[in-house]
Enzyme design. Structure first.
Site, PDB file in Angstrom:
ATOM      1  N   TYR A 175      33.479  43.926  45.716  1.00 23.61           N
ATOM      2  CA  TYR A 175      33.667  42.866  44.725  1.00 23.61           C
ATOM      3  C   TYR A 175      34.284  43.402  43.442  1.00 23.61           C
ATOM      4  O   TYR A 175      33.939  44.498  43.007  1.00 23.61           O
ATOM      5  CB  TYR A 175      32.316  42.226  44.389  1.00 23.61           C
ATOM      6  N   TRP A 178      37.179  42.567  39.819  1.00 26.08           N
ATOM      7  CA  TRP A 178      38.322  41.939  39.173  1.00 26.08           C
ATOM      8  C   TRP A 178      39.524  42.841  39.103  1.00 26.08           C
ATOM      9  O   TRP A 178      40.334  42.686  38.208  1.00 26.08           O
ATOM     10  CB  TRP A 178      37.927  41.493  37.764  1.00 26.08           C
TER      11      TRP A 178
END
Ligand SMILES: Nc1nc2c(c(=O)[nH]1)N[C@H]1C(S)=C(S)[C@@H](COP(=O)(O)OP(=O)(O)OC[C@H]3O[C@@H](n4cnc5c(=O)[nH]c(N)nc54)[C@H](O)[C@@H]3O)O[C@H]1N2
Ligand SMILES: Nc1nc2c(c(=O)[nH]1)N[C@H]1C(S)=C(S)[C@@H](COP(=O)(O)OP(=O)(O)OC[C@H]3O[C@@H](n4cnc5c(=O)[nH]c(N)nc54)[C@H](O)[C@@H]3O)O[C@H]1N2
Ligand SMILES: [Mo]
Length: 757
Positions: free
Chosen positions: A108, A110
């Site tokens: 996970y 960004w």
């Protein structure tokens, strides 16, 4: 010549000498440029860039296996060729022995803006080519909404993406009740990029057009001054009590829209009976929330008197029992009967990101094909430590009985779990379990420091790409502005080389290099745009906008039979028989007040670990703008003067923050924007554990303080929004940070690994 570039937090232009960027300026058409753009150039050649591939010394000498030495041992620098050979062989071993179900590729995070080099897409395609991976489900952002909303209203993304347009709010809304505020700092971001920031302008216009905002948040500046908002400051985690009391007034004063409830919802009577039976009146809620009963009474009447938008920020669901305030936001909007009307109803995430309420592009961008993942196993994203610590253990999630997979190899590319997860000492323990941990990152993040293989990725400014954020409707060419730092390589190039070692290069690359992929993705996507070369030379391609007159759930309101909701009843579920049938005590069949864990007497303060103003999460914490917000190298902690005075603290003091699971240092900053009893320590300071105590962060990462508990059994979501702490003055010398320099590397001669490679 200045050249343009797009990041998650804004567009800028800069001069380049081929290695370094200078004269960084905001994109001239950005009406509200922000300082975060200055983190990029200043971080690019920081000593904490990973300059070449590394392997942990113990892994090299002893081979793969669980190890308590991750995070402690020196790294051995490798030639690229040797790194590929070692890791290629290890991937063959793990896939050969255990298959993809032993590889965690949830990864996970960004990672980068830019469509092709999007780190998640790259790692998932790569692992699928090898035989698949255990994935993660949902987000830290709104994972609780992703589980709850499909039961009661519809898919979370459709609700957030379908938010009623700001133009409609400006024209029709009398009152916005904004739970969690409408944050200008958070609206600087959008995944993929933001070329034009608009939130302050939107809020000024609302004020000018007579829309009143009540900002319900423990922090006054969660809604910026432009909005002229009234500030109601409940204790963190008590919004559900406030909302139940608002519902109580609407019921007892007969201010609900009965016709709407009958036609569009199910379960209201059960809910209402419960509210009355439990005496959820404003007088009760005043005790729980700290908001005066009289103001709650009046607010309910104001809500029923005009066109009202109930706005719930994502932060409200990122907390223990975070399902409840989210669900209650929907229920209040339903009781007012304004869902589907222009400017009324429910909104999720206004101000949490740049795009809710903005039109954006009508069409979505092309994406790198992911291939097929034959592995069915997954975890809810925030259960990472539970998974690594308890292979095979059963657990419940959203009506399913699941068990944790047995992970041998963790592959992280484009995220920083030692930023994003709660209880970092426990995560560190969890990271001792796998046989091998691989991390790609441009920087020596805490996660990279806990890996066995660290492979240096390029930054977005070092490679060709194109991109666009959700709030925009123009595709940006993002040509490389400089050469890669040191020996950094694109994730794509790293994966292509590893795929070759695995014998699946052709499957991964389809014979294309990065440039050929860009051309291919662009050209096979839309034929009505200029050809790729022209687009890349011009710099931008305009895309059709979505209409700016969107009203959330207008179709459903117009005809609930023809356009039913994707819920079991086709209606808004105020009571959900499905959720009730799961039998979860921490999330029953309709929204209720769940007593928080008993108040810890020795930790009387609430600590909000919200998103940082000075950066995106942990990204570029070594950048100039982020560093300038620190004091004596510590992350700032905002505190009300009265709370500080009571503890003998003053502005600029270094404080010791003690939480349920650990402690950290931080620099006290006095502010009366906080409700007394509440302090704020934003996330993202690079985790700098004391060598003797992983639960003590010398820098100010709040995730050492939190317990690793889910929102509830239903969503198993991240509950990192707030926790309880005590704060004292830090006595003695302020220790130097270790995260501003790379970890120790050993030049010791590379010995032959013991394992059979
Ligand atoms: N207590 C608490 N914790 C929270 C939150 C909270 O509110 N409170 N918020 C949560 C939320 S909403 C989120 S979304 C998460 C965010 O958690 P993350 O997304 O994991 O945080 P980032 O710091 O953005 O991590 C991205 C990483 O990718 C790296 N990167 C950038 N570009 C590239 C690239 O091209 N390739 C590779 N390989 N790597 C790259 C960056 O250097 C950085 O290390 O944090 C969560 N954690
Ligand atoms: N500058 C910047 N912007 C960002 C990010 C970033 O890292 N930096 N991250 C982006 C990402 S990935 C996401 S998911 C979004 C997250 O968007 P949000 O989740 O909305 O953001 P937060 O900053 O965590 O929280 C917003 C505010 O909610 C308030 N709040 C917290 N708990 C409570 C509560 O119990 N009750 C009430 N009423 N209010 C509460 C806090 O005061 C906090 O400042 O932000 C995005 N925007
Ligand atoms: Mo997020």
């Amino acid at each position: 010549m200045s050249r343009p570039h797009l990041t998650h937090w804004g567009a800028f232009q800069a001069k380049s000498d081929g290695v370094r960027l200078s004269e960084v300026q905001p994109f001239p058409e950005d009406p509200e440029p922000n300082e975060l753009i200055h983190n990029v150039a200043s971080a690019q050649h920081h000593p904490t860039r990973v300059d070449r591939p590394y392997v942990r010394a113990g892994w090299l000498h002893n081979g793969p296996g669980p190890s308590k030495d991750r995070g402690h041992e020196p790294f051995v620098p490798l030639e690229w060729d040797r790194a590929e050979e070692l890791l290629g062989a290890e991937l063959r071993r793990v896939y050969g022995q255990y298959g993809g179900k032993a590889v965690f590729g949830g990864s996970y995070g960004w990672g980068s803006a830019g469509r092709f080099h999007h780190a998640q897409s790259q790692v998932h395609r790569f692992l699928n080519t090898l035989g698949g991976y255990v994935r993660s489900l949902g987000t830290y952002s709104y994972g609780t909404s992703e589980a709850l909303l499909p039961h009661i209203l519809g898919d979370a993304w459709a609700i957030i993406r379908g938010s009623t347009a700001w133009e409609q709010v400006e024209r029709h809304t009398d009152l916005i009740v904004a739970f969690g505020g409408i944050s200008a700092k958070n609206a600087t971001m959008s995944s993929g990029g933001v070329a034009r920031h608009r939130i302050r302008g939107r809020l000024s216009q609302l004020r000018a057009s007579g829309t009143r905002i009540v900002s319900v948040s423990p922090i006054a500046d969660d809604t910026p001054a432009e909005a002229g908002a009234e500030w109601l400051a409940p204790r963190p985690g008590t919004d559900a009590a406030l909302m139940l009391a608002l519902a109580h007034v609407l019921i007892t004063e007969e201010l609900t829209d009965r016709a709407f409830l009958d036609r569009y919802t199910v379960g209201f009577d059960k809910f209402a009976a419960d509210v009355l039976a439990h005496g959820r009146a404003p007088e009760w809620a005043a005790e729980v929330t700290g908001v005066p009963a009289e103001r709650i009474h009046r607010l309910a009447r104001e809500m029923a008197a005009g066109r009202t938008m109930i706005s719930v920020s994502w932060s409200l669901q990122r907390a223990r029992f975070g399902e409840q305030p989210l669900w209650l936001g929907v229920v209040l909007a339903a009781m007012l009967g304004q869902i589907g009307l222009p400017g009324g109803g429910f909104g999720h995430g206004y101000g949490s990101s740049a795009y809710p309420g903005e039109g954006g592009s009508a069409i979505s961008l092309p994406a790198l094909p992911q291939g097929h993942n034959p592995v069915r196993e997954f975890i809810p994203v925030a259960r990472i430590s539970d998974m690594l610590l308890n292979p095979g253990a059963p657990y419940d999630f959203n009506g399913q009985r699941l068990s944790y997979p047995d992970i041998r190899l963790v592959y992280w590319c484009g995220g920083n779990p030692f930023h994003h997860h709660q209880d970092l000492a426990r995560l560190r323990e969890a990271f001792t379990r796998p046989e091998t941990v691989v991390v790609h990152d441009p920087f020596w993040t805490a996660t990279a420091r806990h890996a066995d293989f660290v492979l240096p990725s390029t930054m977005t400014v070092e490679r060709d790409d194109f991109g666009m954020g959700n709030a925009d409707a123009e595709l940006w060419a993002m040509p490389a502005l400089t050469a890669p730092h040191a020996q950094a390589r694109d994730d794509y190039a790293i994966f292509a080389a590893l795929a070759a070692r695995f014998g699946v290069e052709r499957e991964f690359t389809e014979g294309r290099d990065a440039r050929a992929w860009l051309e291919h993705l662009y050209s096979s996507w839309r034929r009505d745009l200029p050809d790729f070369e022209t687009f890349f030379a011009t710099g931008v391609a305009e895309l059709p906008m979505r209409p700016q007159d969107q009203v959330l759930l207008a179709d459903f309101r117009a005809d609930p039979e023809a356009a039913p909701l994707p819920t079991p009843s086709g209606r808004i579920e105020i009571h959900s028989s499905t959720i009730e049938s799961f039998g979860y005590e921490d999330c029953p069949g309709h929204p209720v007040w769940l007593e928080p864990d008993p108040e810890p007497a020795d930790r009387p303060l609430y600590l909000l670990a919200n998103q940082p103003k000075s950066r995106l999460h942990s990204q570029h914490d070594v950048g100039a703008h982020s560093r300038a917000t620190k004091h004596r190298d510590r992350e700032p902690l905002r505190m009300h003067p009265a709370d500080a005075a009571g503890r003998g603290l003053t502005d600029g003091d270094i404080a010791l923050v003690r939480g349920e699971r650990g402690s950290c240092l931080a620099a006290v900053r006095l502010s009366d924007a906080l409700r007394p009893g509440v302090v704020q320590l934003s996330t993202g300071a690079w985790y700098d554990p004391d060598p003797q105590n992983p639960a003590f962060c010398r820098h100010g990462n709040p995730n050492v303080l939190f317990a690793d508990v889910p929102t509830s059994t239903l969503a198993q979501g991240c509950a990192g929004a707030h926790t309880r702490v005590e704060i004292t003055r830090h006595e003695g010398a302020v220790p130097p940070l270790s995260v501003l320099t790379p970890p120790a590397s050993s030049d010791a001669k590379e010995a032959e690994p013991a394992s059979e490679l």
